[in-house]
Design a protein around this motif. Structure first.
Motif, PDB file in Angstrom:
ATOM      1  N   UNK A   2      -3.477   2.120  11.333  1.00 58.84           N
ATOM      2  CA  UNK A   2      -2.080   2.549  11.309  1.00 58.84           C
ATOM      3  C   UNK A   2      -1.630   2.812   9.878  1.00 58.84           C
ATOM      4  N   UNK A   3      -2.070   1.995   8.946  1.00 59.64           N
ATOM      5  CA  UNK A   3      -1.725   2.200   7.544  1.00 59.64           C
ATOM      6  C   UNK A   3      -2.250   3.544   7.045  1.00 59.64           C
ATOM      7  N   UNK A   4      -3.492   3.871   7.410  1.00 58.19           N
ATOM      8  CA  UNK A   4      -4.051   5.164   7.003  1.00 58.19           C
ATOM      9  C   UNK A   4      -3.191   6.308   7.525  1.00 58.19           C
ATOM     10  N   UNK A   5      -2.712   6.189   8.757  1.00 58.81           N
ATOM     11  CA  UNK A   5      -1.877   7.231   9.353  1.00 58.81           C
ATOM     12  C   UNK A   5      -0.525   7.305   8.648  1.00 58.81           C
ATOM     13  N   UNK A   6       0.067   6.150   8.345  1.00 54.22           N
ATOM     14  CA  UNK A   6       1.361   6.131   7.674  1.00 54.22           C
ATOM     15  C   UNK A   6       1.286   6.714   6.264  1.00 54.22           C
ATOM     16  N   UNK A   7       0.140   6.537   5.603  1.00 58.26           N
ATOM     17  CA  UNK A   7       0.000   6.968   4.211  1.00 58.26           C
ATOM     18  C   UNK A   7      -0.435   8.421   4.069  1.00 58.26           C
ATOM     19  N   UNK A   8      -0.842   9.049   5.162  1.00 57.39           N
ATOM     20  CA  UNK A   8      -1.414  10.394   5.062  1.00 57.39           C
ATOM     21  C   UNK A   8      -0.319  11.444   4.863  1.00 57.39           C
ATOM     22  N   UNK A   9      -0.620  12.443   4.070  1.00 60.40           N
ATOM     23  CA  UNK A   9       0.318  13.543   3.823  1.00 60.40           C
ATOM     24  C   UNK A   9       0.229  14.579   4.933  1.00 60.40           C
ATOM     25  N   UNK A  10       1.146  15.529   4.935  1.00 60.37           N
ATOM     26  CA  UNK A  10       1.049  16.651   5.856  1.00 60.37           C
ATOM     27  C   UNK A  10      -0.282  17.374   5.651  1.00 60.37           C
ATOM     28  N   UNK A  11      -0.885  17.804   6.734  1.00 58.72           N
ATOM     29  CA  UNK A  11      -2.176  18.486   6.733  1.00 58.72           C
ATOM     30  C   UNK A  11      -3.305  17.591   6.218  1.00 58.72           C
ATOM     31  N   UNK A  33       4.019  12.200  -2.124  1.00 57.11           N
ATOM     32  CA  UNK A  33       3.515  13.113  -1.094  1.00 57.11           C
ATOM     33  C   UNK A  33       2.706  12.411  -0.014  1.00 57.11           C
ATOM     34  N   UNK A  34       2.045  11.329  -0.357  1.00 56.03           N
ATOM     35  CA  UNK A  34       1.051  10.736   0.522  1.00 56.03           C
ATOM     36  C   UNK A  34      -0.324  11.245   0.137  1.00 56.03           C
ATOM     37  N   UNK A  35      -1.359  10.568   0.616  1.00 57.13           N
ATOM     38  CA  UNK A  35      -2.732  10.959   0.279  1.00 57.13           C
ATOM     39  C   UNK A  35      -3.193  12.101   1.183  1.00 57.13           C
ATOM     40  N   UNK A  36      -4.020  12.970   0.640  1.00 60.17           N
ATOM     41  CA  UNK A  36      -4.557  14.063   1.459  1.00 60.17           C
ATOM     42  C   UNK A  36      -5.732  13.609   2.308  1.00 60.17           C
ATOM     43  N   UNK A  37      -6.406  12.521   1.894  1.00 60.83           N
ATOM     44  CA  UNK A  37      -7.542  11.999   2.664  1.00 60.83           C
ATOM     45  C   UNK A  37      -7.470  10.476   2.706  1.00 60.83           C
ATOM     46  N   UNK A  38      -7.899   9.911   3.832  1.00 64.75           N
ATOM     47  CA  UNK A  38      -7.950   8.450   3.980  1.00 64.75           C
ATOM     48  C   UNK A  38      -9.144   8.092   4.830  1.00 64.75           C
ATOM     49  N   UNK A  49       0.798  -1.218   0.000  1.00 61.37           N
ATOM     50  CA  UNK A  49       0.000   0.000   0.000  1.00 61.37           C
ATOM     51  C   UNK A  49       0.838   1.279   0.000  1.00 61.37           C
ATOM     52  N   UNK A  50       1.856   1.354   0.827  1.00 63.19           N
ATOM     53  CA  UNK A  50       2.634   2.594   0.912  1.00 63.19           C
ATOM     54  C   UNK A  50       3.369   2.875  -0.394  1.00 63.19           C
ATOM     55  N   UNK A  95       3.925  11.029  13.692  1.00 65.10           N
ATOM     56  CA  UNK A  95       2.845  10.518  12.839  1.00 65.10           C
ATOM     57  C   UNK A  95       1.668  11.473  12.733  1.00 65.10           C
ATOM     58  N   UNK A  96       1.398  12.235  13.814  1.00 66.15           N
ATOM     59  CA  UNK A  96       0.201  13.070  13.840  1.00 66.15           C
ATOM     60  C   UNK A  96       0.516  14.551  14.045  1.00 66.15           C
ATOM     61  N   UNK A  97       1.143  14.884  15.164  1.00 67.40           N
ATOM     62  CA  UNK A  97       1.337  16.291  15.503  1.00 67.40           C
ATOM     63  C   UNK A  97       2.184  17.029  14.475  1.00 67.40           C
TER      64      UNK A  97
END
Length: 362
Positions: free
Chosen positions: A264-273, A248-253, A237-238, A292-294
């Motif tokens: 966890x995969x959704x978090x790993x694949x998400x882009x900044x913002x 860049x990663x996905x903007x939405x998941x 997936x990544x 991963x988040x902040x």
């Protein structure tokens, strides 16, 4: 008021004893009281929450004292035709095509007044079809008028049954994310809700949609539907997200898996913002927070089904987009085949499993 002449005196309904079987029993066809309507059930979906909380064993659920299932006719995803209306009904009458919002709430709390009967605060009056009151796995259903939504002629009864829960759940999750043509979308878990997320993401304009699913059977089914730009196993997936988004990663998941690895995969694949929506029931959320988040400024939404108003809006959007949820249905059964239908839904079905009481697709 008595049941109309077009309805028989008795019908068969499906019950879930909690031992991985579904059984049919004879029961009277009910007569509508004040504010109620009698529906002829045309289609009724099998939901994953029915499997997880009722079919295998009777489990507790949010806000419920004791087992969630109270020995009623199963099925909380019905759509049908109105046969008779009780006193006080003002919006619907005989002949109307409807789908059923699957919670009848108290009607007075803040959540009910906002159309969020799923979150009704008064557990004495909150009843889910197929859980605490008779549901749609039967020939006929007694429904509160306040829970009914018009089903446009452009949509089938099977479409309506899917909208009543899973497709509505995916829609709410995507609306929370404000998915648009500026977004790439990742859908994790390609059961019926994940498939619906892919379909609706396309309607909302997402420029690229990647689907992730561990089951080879479900990956093959998802690819055949043509809803995703890529359908991959979780281990790939990544890399797939990096290819589709230029790294860049996905903007939405949206996580529809209800699993810790899926989230966890959704978090790993998400882009900044980026924005993440959690709609899958059960499991846990396990993540490192800072990197991963902040530091990525990620927003996480959690939603439970949708509101009455948004479910009705969804029917209009589907007509406008020319989309048919029944497309994700892989298997249809008659009511007499209810045990086989549940066995498949609880095993490895390719897509959505639907029961059509009359024995043929409407």
């Amino acid at each position: 008021m008595t049941a109309p002449a077009t309805a028989p005196a008795t019908m068969r309904g499906a019950y879930l004893p909690g031992d991985s079987t579904a059984v049919l029993r004879e029961l009277p066809v009910p007569a509508p009281g004040h504010g109620q309507l009698l529906l002829r059930v045309e289609a009724s979906g099998i939901c994953g929450s029915d499997i997880g909380y009722i079919y295998r064993e009777h489990k507790t659920h949010k806000g419920v004292d004791g087992p969630a299932y109270r020995g009623v006719v199963a099925g909380h995803e019905p759509a049908g035709t109105v046969l008779a209306a009780g006193p006080g009904c003002r919006r619907f009458g005989p002949g109307d095509r409807v789908l059923v919002y699957h919670i009848a709430g108290c009607g007075q709390c803040a959540n009910c007044r906002a159309g969020q009967m799923i979150s009704c605060a008064d557990e004495r009056h909150r009843e889910a079809y197929g859980w605490q009151r008779d549901g749609g796995h039967a020939g006929f259903l007694l429904a509160e008028e306040s829970t009914l939504i018009p089903l446009p002629e452009e949509l089938s009864f099977v479409d309506g049954a899917l909208i009543a829960c899973g497709v509505g759940t995916a829609y709410e999750g995507l609306l929370r994310l404000a998915v648009s043509g500026a977004d790439d979308l990742l859908a994790v878990g390609l059961g019926p809700v994940g498939l619906a997320a892919g379909m609706l993401g396309r309607g909302l304009g997402a420029r690229r949609i990647v689907g992730v699913e561990r089951s080879p059977l479900r990956r093959e089914w998802a690819r055949s539907l043509g809803l995703f730009d890529a359908v991959v196993d979780a281990d790939e997936a990544l890399d797939a997200v990096a290819r589709e988004t230029g790294g860049r990663g996905v903007s939405t998941a949206i996580d529809c898996s209800g699993s810790a690895p899926g989230r966890r995969l959704a978090i790993d694949a998400i882009a900044e913002w980026g924005r993440i929506s959690l709609v899958g029931e059960g499991g846990t959320l396990e993540t490192e927070v800072s990197d991963a988040l902040l530091h990525k400024q990620v927003t996480i939404h959690a939603s439970w089904v949708t509101s009455l108003q948004r479910m009705e809006q969804l029917t209009r959007d589907l007509v406008r987009w020319g989309m048919r949820p029944e497309r994700i249905v892989s298997d249809t059964f008659s009511l007499e085949e209810i045990d086989a239908a549940y066995r498949l839904a609880a095993g490895e079905s390719r897509g959505k499993v639907v029961v059509v009481p009359a024995g043929e697709a409407p």
